[in-house]
Design a protein around this motif. Structure first.
Motif, PDB file in Angstrom:
ATOM      1  N   UNK A   1     -26.061 -38.779 -25.927  1.00 19.70           N
ATOM      2  CA  UNK A   1     -24.968 -37.810 -25.977  1.00 19.70           C
ATOM      3  C   UNK A   1     -24.599 -37.594 -27.436  1.00 19.70           C
ATOM      4  N   UNK A   2     -24.393 -36.345 -27.795  1.00 22.77           N
ATOM      5  CA  UNK A   2     -23.877 -36.050 -29.125  1.00 22.77           C
ATOM      6  C   UNK A   2     -22.649 -35.147 -28.979  1.00 22.77           C
ATOM      7  N   UNK A   3     -22.006 -34.853 -30.091  1.00 26.00           N
ATOM      8  CA  UNK A   3     -20.748 -34.103 -30.067  1.00 26.00           C
ATOM      9  C   UNK A   3     -20.952 -32.702 -29.494  1.00 26.00           C
ATOM     10  N   UNK A   4     -22.041 -32.055 -29.839  1.00 25.73           N
ATOM     11  CA  UNK A   4     -22.293 -30.703 -29.339  1.00 25.73           C
ATOM     12  C   UNK A   4     -22.481 -30.689 -27.829  1.00 25.73           C
ATOM     13  N   UNK A   5     -23.184 -31.676 -27.295  1.00 24.09           N
ATOM     14  CA  UNK A   5     -23.355 -31.769 -25.842  1.00 24.09           C
ATOM     15  C   UNK A   5     -22.009 -32.006 -25.159  1.00 24.09           C
ATOM     16  N   UNK A   6     -21.197 -32.865 -25.733  1.00 21.02           N
ATOM     17  CA  UNK A   6     -19.880 -33.145 -25.155  1.00 21.02           C
ATOM     18  C   UNK A   6     -18.998 -31.903 -25.165  1.00 21.02           C
ATOM     19  N   UNK A   7     -19.027 -31.151 -26.255  1.00 24.42           N
ATOM     20  CA  UNK A   7     -18.235 -29.914 -26.329  1.00 24.42           C
ATOM     21  C   UNK A   7     -18.678 -28.925 -25.263  1.00 24.42           C
ATOM     22  N   UNK A   8     -19.995 -28.819 -25.035  1.00 22.77           N
ATOM     23  CA  UNK A   8     -20.510 -27.907 -24.007  1.00 22.77           C
ATOM     24  C   UNK A   8     -20.067 -28.348 -22.610  1.00 22.77           C
ATOM     25  N   UNK A   9     -20.075 -29.656 -22.346  1.00 20.26           N
ATOM     26  CA  UNK A   9     -19.636 -30.155 -21.046  1.00 20.26           C
ATOM     27  C   UNK A   9     -18.137 -29.951 -20.853  1.00 20.26           C
ATOM     28  N   UNK A  10     -17.375 -30.071 -21.918  1.00 17.21           N
ATOM     29  CA  UNK A  10     -15.933 -29.870 -21.815  1.00 17.21           C
ATOM     30  C   UNK A  10     -15.587 -28.422 -21.479  1.00 17.21           C
ATOM     31  N   UNK A  11     -16.413 -27.473 -21.895  1.00 17.10           N
ATOM     32  CA  UNK A  11     -16.173 -26.069 -21.548  1.00 17.10           C
ATOM     33  C   UNK A  11     -16.198 -25.867 -20.035  1.00 17.10           C
ATOM     34  N   UNK A  12     -17.042 -26.629 -19.339  1.00 12.32           N
ATOM     35  CA  UNK A  12     -17.137 -26.528 -17.885  1.00 12.32           C
ATOM     36  C   UNK A  12     -15.880 -27.038 -17.187  1.00 12.32           C
ATOM     37  N   UNK A  13     -15.178 -27.987 -17.809  1.00  9.56           N
ATOM     38  CA  UNK A  13     -14.023 -28.604 -17.171  1.00  9.56           C
ATOM     39  C   UNK A  13     -12.721 -27.868 -17.447  1.00  9.56           C
ATOM     40  N   UNK A  14     -12.683 -27.051 -18.490  1.00 15.31           N
ATOM     41  CA  UNK A  14     -11.443 -26.381 -18.872  1.00 15.31           C
ATOM     42  C   UNK A  14     -10.532 -27.265 -19.704  1.00 15.31           C
ATOM     43  N   UNK A  15     -10.971 -28.468 -20.025  1.00 12.20           N
ATOM     44  CA  UNK A  15     -10.204 -29.378 -20.875  1.00 12.20           C
ATOM     45  C   UNK A  15     -10.597 -29.099 -22.320  1.00 12.20           C
ATOM     46  N   UNK A  16      -9.597 -28.981 -23.185  1.00 10.23           N
ATOM     47  CA  UNK A  16      -9.906 -28.627 -24.570  1.00 10.23           C
ATOM     48  C   UNK A  16      -9.694 -29.808 -25.510  1.00 10.23           C
ATOM     49  N   UNK A  17     -10.366 -29.742 -26.638  1.00 10.22           N
ATOM     50  CA  UNK A  17     -10.268 -30.757 -27.678  1.00 10.22           C
ATOM     51  C   UNK A  17      -9.054 -30.446 -28.535  1.00 10.22           C
ATOM     52  N   UNK A  18      -8.183 -31.432 -28.689  1.00 10.99           N
ATOM     53  CA  UNK A  18      -6.997 -31.273 -29.517  1.00 10.99           C
ATOM     54  C   UNK A  18      -7.285 -31.725 -30.942  1.00 10.99           C
ATOM     55  N   UNK A  19      -8.014 -32.826 -31.081  1.00 14.55           N
ATOM     56  CA  UNK A  19      -8.305 -33.383 -32.395  1.00 14.55           C
ATOM     57  C   UNK A  19      -9.672 -34.038 -32.358  1.00 14.55           C
ATOM     58  N   UNK A  20     -10.434 -33.828 -33.413  1.00 14.98           N
ATOM     59  CA  UNK A  20     -11.752 -34.440 -33.534  1.00 14.98           C
ATOM     60  C   UNK A  20     -11.807 -35.136 -34.884  1.00 14.98           C
ATOM     61  N   UNK A  21     -12.147 -36.427 -34.883  1.00 14.91           N
ATOM     62  CA  UNK A  21     -12.247 -37.153 -36.149  1.00 14.91           C
ATOM     63  C   UNK A  21     -13.253 -38.282 -36.027  1.00 14.91           C
ATOM     64  N   UNK A  22     -13.684 -38.801 -37.178  1.00 14.46           N
ATOM     65  CA  UNK A  22     -14.661 -39.877 -37.219  1.00 14.46           C
ATOM     66  C   UNK A  22     -13.980 -41.223 -37.010  1.00 14.46           C
ATOM     67  N   UNK A  23     -14.751 -42.206 -36.518  1.00 16.32           N
ATOM     68  CA  UNK A  23     -14.245 -43.578 -36.418  1.00 16.32           C
ATOM     69  C   UNK A  23     -13.944 -44.085 -37.817  1.00 16.32           C
ATOM     70  N   UNK A  24     -13.113 -45.104 -37.878  1.00 20.14           N
ATOM     71  CA  UNK A  24     -12.790 -45.707 -39.173  1.00 20.14           C
ATOM     72  C   UNK A  24     -14.040 -46.300 -39.824  1.00 20.14           C
ATOM     73  N   UNK A  25     -14.947 -46.836 -39.061  1.00 16.78           N
ATOM     74  CA  UNK A  25     -16.181 -47.408 -39.597  1.00 16.78           C
ATOM     75  C   UNK A  25     -17.283 -46.388 -39.810  1.00 16.78           C
ATOM     76  N   UNK A  26     -16.989 -45.108 -39.580  1.00 14.67           N
ATOM     77  CA  UNK A  26     -17.938 -44.007 -39.743  1.00 14.67           C
ATOM     78  C   UNK A  26     -19.201 -44.220 -38.912  1.00 14.67           C
ATOM     79  N   UNK A  27     -19.017 -44.625 -37.654  1.00  9.68           N
ATOM     80  CA  UNK A  27     -20.146 -44.855 -36.755  1.00  9.68           C
ATOM     81  C   UNK A  27     -20.154 -43.911 -35.558  1.00  9.68           C
TER      82      UNK A  27
END
Length: 96
Positions: A1-27
């Motif tokens: 799973x990557x971020x683009x795949x997750x964003x595409x799946x979220x479009x199907x649910x109608x749930x939107x992303x409020x905030x997107x950020x990296x982990x503190x450890x950049x992983x």
């Protein structure tokens, strides 16, 4: 799973992303959603869904790939975290 795949799946649910950020450890990336759930997407392809209202997300994401289960995960690979040992010397902050 990557971020683009997750964003595409979220479009199907109608749930939107409020905030997107990296982990503190950049992983990986954290997607904070408008239903107060979070999706942690690690750079190695694992993902983990957290929150109270995750039923729909679990179903939609589970059709593509099963989520990471931290209970069954074992640390492996060249990059393990070593324990922290205190430096030798006095334990007081200031010597008097």
């Amino acid at each position: 799973m990557n971020v683009q795949q997750a964003e595409a799946l979220l479009l199907e649910t109608g749930i939107s992303i409020v905030l997107q950020h990296r982990f503190a450890g950049d992983r990986g990336t954290i997607l904070r959603l408008d239903n107060y759930a979070m999706i942690n997407i690690f750079d190695d392809g694992r993902y983990y869904i957290q929150g109270d209202d995750t039923g729909t997300l679990g179903v939609v994401f589970g059709l593509v790939e099963q989520p990471w289960d931290p209970e069954t995960w074992t640390a492996a690979g060249p990059e393990q975290i070593l324990p922290w040992f205190p430096p030798p010397g006095p334990t007081k902050r200031f010597e008097m």
